[in-house]
Design a protein around this motif. Structure first.
Motif: not given
Length: 219
Positions: A5-14, A26-37, A61-68
């Motif tokens: 899972x790739x978590x980032x709001x920058x679509x260009x980097x994604x 052998x990789x399956x990829x999913x892009x996810x917006x960095x929003x808790x819900x 809020x990346x540190x909070x996301x990681x801890x969660x």
């Protein structure tokens, strides 16, 4: 199949990361917006093996996301990617439970190799970040924040690395808003940490807290 899972709001980097990863059958990829819900819903559905989180000055809020994420999905491995030259890339005491630290300038081959290593329960680290860690360790004995933790420990007060970050910034006369900016945390989260720190040292007044820390630092 390795699920990433790739978590980032920058679509260009994604897109750039996905192009590299999609070349591996052998990789399956999913892009996810960095929003808790969003993260929780998507992770619950996808159940990735690895979460690749891109951290920059705008990921407040990346540190909070990681801890969660670490609390809820303990078995999922986490890799952080930083822009080259990111100012907080050497502050690893706030990233507990992370399995890898990479910079954006890593080669495509090195990037894929690192992901496979983390999947195989290894820890990965970009050379530049390793150098920052070594530099920090060399001066650890004279680090004022570490000195503060040791002084508190002698008084029977044990605090976490995050508590130490917050308390040292309070001691350095930072306001809550400034602490939030320095630690890349929401101000509400900082207020919670401040309340917790006050409770641990049994003082509920900012001026008295600063005076208390100054006193033990001079002892």
């Amino acid at each position: 199949m390795m699920k990433i899972a790739i978590i980032d709001k920058d679509q260009l980097i994604n897109r750039g990361l996905r192009i590299i990863l999609d070349e591996n059958d052998d990789f399956e990829i999913l892009e996810i917006e960095p929003n808790s819900n969003t993260i929780h819903n998507k992770v619950d559905e996808f159940i990735p093996d690895i979460m690749l989180i891109h951290v920059n000055d705008y990921t407040n809020n990346f540190a909070e996301i990681i801890n969660d994420l670490r609390k809820i999905y303990a078995s999922i491995k986490i890799i952080l990617m930083f822009p080259n030259g990111y100012r907080n890339a050497g502050s690893f005491d706030i990233y507990e439970g992370v399995n890898g630290f990479l910079l954006n300038n890593i080669s495509a081959e090195g990037f894929v190799y690192s992901i496979r290593n983390v999947y195989d329960n290894q820890f990965v680290l970009s050379k530049e970040i390793a150098e920052k860690m070594i530099s920090k360790a060399q001066y650890g004995s004279t680090d004022e924040k570490e000195k503060m933790k040791q002084k508190l420990r002698l008084k029977g007060i044990s605090i976490s690395s995050r508590d130490s970050d917050v308390l040292y910034l309070i001691y350095s006369n930072y306001k809550n808003k400034e602490i939030a900016g320095e630690l890349q945390l929401p101000e509400k989260t900082v207020r919670d940490y401040v309340s917790r720190v006050y409770k641990k040292i049994n003082i509920n007044n900012r001026k008295q807290v600063i005076g208390f820390i100054r006193q033990i630092m001079e002892e």
